[in-house]
Write an enzyme that holds these catalytic residues in place. Structure first.
Site, mmCIF file in Angstrom:
data_model
loop_
_atom_site.group_PDB
_atom_site.id
_atom_site.type_symbol
_atom_site.label_atom_id
_atom_site.label_comp_id
_atom_site.label_asym_id
_atom_site.label_seq_id
_atom_site.Cartn_x
_atom_site.Cartn_y
_atom_site.Cartn_z
ATOM 1 N N GLU A 128 -2.748 -1.980 0.729
ATOM 2 C CA GLU A 128 -3.240 -2.275 -0.502
ATOM 3 C C GLU A 128 -2.323 -2.206 -1.638
ATOM 4 O O GLU A 128 -1.420 -1.500 -1.511
ATOM 5 C CB GLU A 128 -4.451 -1.427 -0.840
ATOM 6 C CG GLU A 128 -5.851 -1.716 0.011
ATOM 7 C CD GLU A 128 -6.838 -0.882 -0.344
ATOM 8 O OE1 GLU A 128 -8.146 -1.513 -0.260
ATOM 9 O OE2 GLU A 128 -6.731 0.517 -1.076
ATOM 10 N N CYS A 147 1.299 -2.273 -8.898
ATOM 11 C CA CYS A 147 1.351 -0.829 -8.240
ATOM 12 C C CYS A 147 1.590 -1.238 -6.709
ATOM 13 O O CYS A 147 0.700 -1.785 -5.986
ATOM 14 C CB CYS A 147 0.019 -0.278 -8.702
ATOM 15 S SG CYS A 147 -0.262 1.392 -7.934
ATOM 16 N N CYS A 182 -0.604 8.010 4.207
ATOM 17 C CA CYS A 182 0.218 9.282 3.675
ATOM 18 C C CYS A 182 -0.139 10.379 4.522
ATOM 19 O O CYS A 182 -1.099 10.778 4.842
ATOM 20 C CB CYS A 182 -0.107 9.199 2.299
ATOM 21 S SG CYS A 182 1.124 10.409 1.527
ATOM 22 N N CYS A 230 -2.847 15.345 -0.333
ATOM 23 C CA CYS A 230 -3.420 15.905 -1.387
ATOM 24 C C CYS A 230 -4.865 15.820 -1.468
ATOM 25 O O CYS A 230 -5.328 14.447 -0.846
ATOM 26 C CB CYS A 230 -2.816 14.919 -2.506
ATOM 27 S SG CYS A 230 -0.850 15.073 -2.616
ATOM 28 N N CYS A 269 -7.100 12.827 -3.048
ATOM 29 C CA CYS A 269 -6.676 11.622 -2.732
ATOM 30 C C CYS A 269 -7.174 10.802 -1.501
ATOM 31 O O CYS A 269 -7.102 11.393 -0.435
ATOM 32 C CB CYS A 269 -4.960 11.477 -2.722
ATOM 33 S SG CYS A 269 -4.419 9.949 -2.216
ATOM 34 N N GLY A 296 0.919 6.078 -0.149
ATOM 35 C CA GLY A 296 2.060 6.718 0.573
ATOM 36 C C GLY A 296 2.956 7.145 -0.678
ATOM 37 O O GLY A 296 2.807 7.569 -1.798
ATOM 38 N N GLU A 297 3.907 8.263 0.067
ATOM 39 C CA GLU A 297 4.780 9.079 -0.733
ATOM 40 C C GLU A 297 6.203 8.282 -0.789
ATOM 41 O O GLU A 297 6.866 8.462 0.155
ATOM 42 C CB GLU A 297 4.811 10.362 -0.215
ATOM 43 C CG GLU A 297 6.143 11.348 -0.644
ATOM 44 C CD GLU A 297 5.989 11.509 -2.136
ATOM 45 O OE1 GLU A 297 5.466 11.687 -2.722
ATOM 46 O OE2 GLU A 297 7.238 10.954 -2.876
ATOM 47 N N SER A 341 3.839 14.236 -9.598
ATOM 48 C CA SER A 341 2.473 14.390 -9.732
ATOM 49 C C SER A 341 2.472 16.383 -9.483
ATOM 50 O O SER A 341 2.672 16.572 -8.456
ATOM 51 C CB SER A 341 1.814 14.149 -8.333
ATOM 52 O OG SER A 341 0.310 14.109 -8.432
ATOM 53 N N LEU A 342 2.164 16.861 -10.739
ATOM 54 C CA LEU A 342 1.974 18.459 -10.626
ATOM 55 C C LEU A 342 0.809 18.767 -10.277
ATOM 56 O O LEU A 342 0.543 19.556 -9.423
ATOM 57 C CB LEU A 342 2.418 18.785 -12.037
ATOM 58 C CG LEU A 342 2.919 20.309 -12.254
ATOM 59 C CD1 LEU A 342 4.143 20.516 -11.485
ATOM 60 C CD2 LEU A 342 2.980 20.822 -13.484
ATOM 61 N N ASN A 393 -10.349 10.329 -10.556
ATOM 62 C CA ASN A 393 -11.183 9.159 -10.388
ATOM 63 C C ASN A 393 -12.042 9.201 -9.081
ATOM 64 O O ASN A 393 -11.442 9.476 -7.910
ATOM 65 C CB ASN A 393 -10.105 7.896 -9.977
ATOM 66 C CG ASN A 393 -9.527 7.354 -11.220
ATOM 67 O OD1 ASN A 393 -10.054 7.265 -12.285
ATOM 68 N ND2 ASN A 393 -8.397 7.390 -11.063
ATOM 69 N N CYS A 434 -5.721 5.212 -9.562
ATOM 70 C CA CYS A 434 -4.759 6.418 -9.140
ATOM 71 C C CYS A 434 -5.728 7.254 -8.092
ATOM 72 O O CYS A 434 -6.798 7.546 -8.238
ATOM 73 C CB CYS A 434 -4.376 7.231 -10.150
ATOM 74 S SG CYS A 434 -3.488 8.744 -9.443
HETATM 75 S S1 SF4 Z 1 -1.448 11.479 -4.102
HETATM 76 FE FE1 SF4 Z 1 0.142 10.454 -3.261
HETATM 77 S S2 SF4 Z 1 1.445 11.744 -2.039
HETATM 78 FE FE2 SF4 Z 1 -0.510 12.628 -2.257
HETATM 79 S S3 SF4 Z 1 -1.832 12.162 -0.411
HETATM 80 FE FE3 SF4 Z 1 -2.153 10.486 -2.107
HETATM 81 S S4 SF4 Z 1 -0.607 8.887 -1.686
HETATM 82 FE FE4 SF4 Z 1 0.109 10.816 -0.499
#
Ligand code: SF4
Length: 349
Positions: free
Chosen positions: A95, A109, A116, A120, A123, A162-163, A217-218, A293, A336
């Site tokens: 996406e 974006c 990923c 996290c 997410c 993804g990262e 991303s902290l 979110n 996000c």
């Molecule tokens: S926040 Fe970013 S790095 Fe973390 S799982 Fe989601 S996509 Fe991957």
């Protein structure tokens, strides 16, 4: 051109001389001509009017589409955010999202991976696991599809699936293609890479010393809590992330963003603010507060307005510079941390 030879999957992310080789063309100016059309978003050979008719029909026959991806779905919400799902050449789905801010500025974006591996816990993409890295042309093609929707798109953020630091080379290759002043001409300052804190990636980006924007991303400035929320913290704990950021800033000398997703009653206490204030000491940063979110399959909750206000007051007392991101794209699950598809099946929305 010899039509029986192997053709590439996509004509994107190639320089004019690479196009020449990939398409088995003989005249160098043909590579430059095709490049110019592609970087204006023209993907139909018939519209590449300075190519000879013979070449256009040969290309059409040997490589019917310059793109390796097709748009599967297109959704728009009340904020004007548009999310598209794309089918890749191997059937996997990703996406990309187009966001327009109050000033009318459009941002693409983009995703850097299918799924990923970072896990996290807040997410949706993490629930997919990692299928594979995207190639540079698949990253560029997301931009091209969004450009077809809004020709004024001027900014890029790698905050999709993804990262990006885990697919560093292909992301940088895509960026250098998108940046080329003879092509799309997107300034480095208009491009942001967001990472969950992969230290080798932060170091590698620092070594490039380009004015690409960095966002980290902290989410928590306490190792125990951060490891719980972001398993990557086990491999790269806060002291290592900070050390990498100090080094990055010493080279690049540029303010960067710390993303702080706020989760109800998890990371918004006075103590959390104190730890955040201590983490940013010595760094030139802007903290970007993002109320979580919601995602149906995840157990977290969005903090209340009162909780957010208590937290921001504490940050102000401690002199922590912050902004609050207004959620755009929520209505299409494009905000996000909300991107997720069944990688081989239908879009999950
Ligand atoms: S926040 Fe970013 S790095 Fe973390 S799982 Fe989601 S996509 Fe991957």
């Amino acid at each position: 051109m010899n039509q029986r030879r192997k053709m590439p999957k996509s004509l994107y992310a190639m320089k004019p001389n690479e196009l020449l080789g990939a398409l088995h063309l003989e005249k160098p100016f043909q590579g430059r001509q095709i490049y110019r059309w592609l970087t204006r978003g023209i993907v139909d050979y018939e519209k590449m009017t300075d190519l000879s008719k013979t070449l256009r029909s040969e290309l059409q026959e040997s490589m019917p589409s310059v793109l390796s991806t097709t748009v599967l779905t297109h959704q728009e919400d009340e904020t004007g955010a548009i999310k598209i799902a794309l089918r890749l050449h191997d059937g996997l789905i990703i996406e990309a999202v187009l966001l327009t801010d109050d000033k009318g500025r459009s941002t693409a974006c983009l995703s850097s991976q299918v799924g990923c591996a970072m896990g996290c816990t807040f997410c949706r993409t993490a629930t997919m696991g990692l299928e594979r890295n995207l190639q540079a042309f698949e990253i560029v093609e997301q931009f091209v599809h969004l450009l077809h929707i809004d020709p004024s798109v001027s900014h890029i953020v790698f905050m999709g699936m993804g990262e990006p630091m885990a697919n560093f080379d292909e992301v940088i290759k895509a960026i250098s293609f998108l940046h080329d002043s003879d092509g799309f001409n997107i300034g480095y300052r208009r491009i942001t890479i967001s990472t969950c804190g992969l230290v080798p990636g932060i170091k590698a980006l620092g070594e490039l010393n380009l004015p690409i924007k960095l966002a980290v991303s902290l989410v928590a400035a306490d190792d125990k809590l951060r490891t719980l929320l972001m398993p990557v913290n086990k491999a790269y704990p806060l002291t290592e992330v900070k050390e990498a950021l100090v080094g990055y800033q010493a080279t690049v000398q540029k303010r960067f963003t710390l993303e702080y997703v706020m989760l109800k009653e998890q990371n918004t206490s006075y103590e959390d603010a104190t730890k955040l204030a201590s983490f940013i000491r010595g760094l030139d940063v802007m903290v970007n507060l993002i109320p979580w979110n919601p995602a149906a399959e995840l157990a977290w909750e969005t903090p209340t307005a009162k909780e957010i206000s208590r937290f921001t007051k504490a940050l102000e007392q401690m002199g922590v510079p912050y902004t609050r991101r207004h959620a755009r794209g929520k209505g299409v699950n494009g905000a996000c941390g909300q991107l997720a598809v069944q990688a081989r099946g239908r879009n999950t929305q």
